[in-house]
Design an enzyme around this catalytic site. Sequence first.
Site, PDB file in Angstrom:
ATOM      1  N   ASP A  67       0.834  -1.189   0.000  1.00 44.33           N
ATOM      2  CA  ASP A  67       0.000   0.000   0.000  1.00 44.33           C
ATOM      3  C   ASP A  67       0.874   1.246   0.000  1.00 44.33           C
ATOM      4  OD1 ASP A  67      -2.193  -1.654   0.206  1.00 44.33           O
ATOM      5  OD2 ASP A  67      -2.588  -1.204   2.318  1.00 44.33           O
ATOM      6  N   ARG A  68       0.333   2.311  -0.541  1.00 43.85           N
ATOM      7  CA  ARG A  68       1.061   3.577  -0.601  1.00 43.85           C
ATOM      8  C   ARG A  68       1.569   4.002   0.778  1.00 43.85           C
ATOM      9  NH1 ARG A  68      -1.362   9.087  -3.400  1.00 43.85           N
ATOM     10  NH2 ARG A  68       0.491  10.403  -3.133  1.00 43.85           N
TER      11      ARG A  68
END
Length: 236
Positions: A67-68
């Site tokens: 995930d970012r």
Amino acid sequence: MSDAGPTFTPATLRARILHEDADVFIIDKPAGLAVHKAGRITDHLDLYLPFLAEGDGTPPRLAHRLDRDTAGCLVLGRSLWALKRLGDMFAAGHVEKTYWAVSEGVPEQAEGVIDFPLLKLLIPGAWNIVTHPTGQPALTEYRVLGTGNGRAWLELRPRTGRTHQLRVHSAAIGCPLVGEPYYGPVRVPPGNLHLLARTVTFTMAFDREPVTAVAPPPPHMRDALAACGWTGDSGR
């Protein structure tokens, strides 16, 4: 690239290499950096992978995703064979991954297995992940490593690889992660998620030594971890 300028130079990206061999790089991805272009994202890791190209100039490629807002161990394949091998191992669950997180709230049990199927809900212009009996099977092992100030320092081991699994599972047992923008009791701005891909271990072939990498906690997690008992030792 972002208005603030590039995230990496060749030197700063190489400084984040945790492991390197003929087949793979493992880098310490910073929180807040997407791994590839999506939607309005203009600054992402794919832009910088040519900095790691050697020989014929072919850059390494992503073997999986983070995930970012998740920091830590990210595996890159340096050849088509390596990417295929890594892809097969990730799909089969033959890559051992551990995560560190800090949660708001302390689980009732010091360790256990979270077993809630996860379903992706599509809504106009967005999507969300929820626990639902008709969702995909999802398993997360957890262990409480320490507590403090109503929070828990968690070790999480995903046994499946569903989107946002660790974040949704933590919230489902009443312990959303610190800085959680979507699955906590209230919406908060993204960018402060306390989730670290701490270790990754795998073996590329039967006649090779296991590959292991360990990522240090990012700066935004260190105070919360210390309040829960983390002393900065490499082993814990």
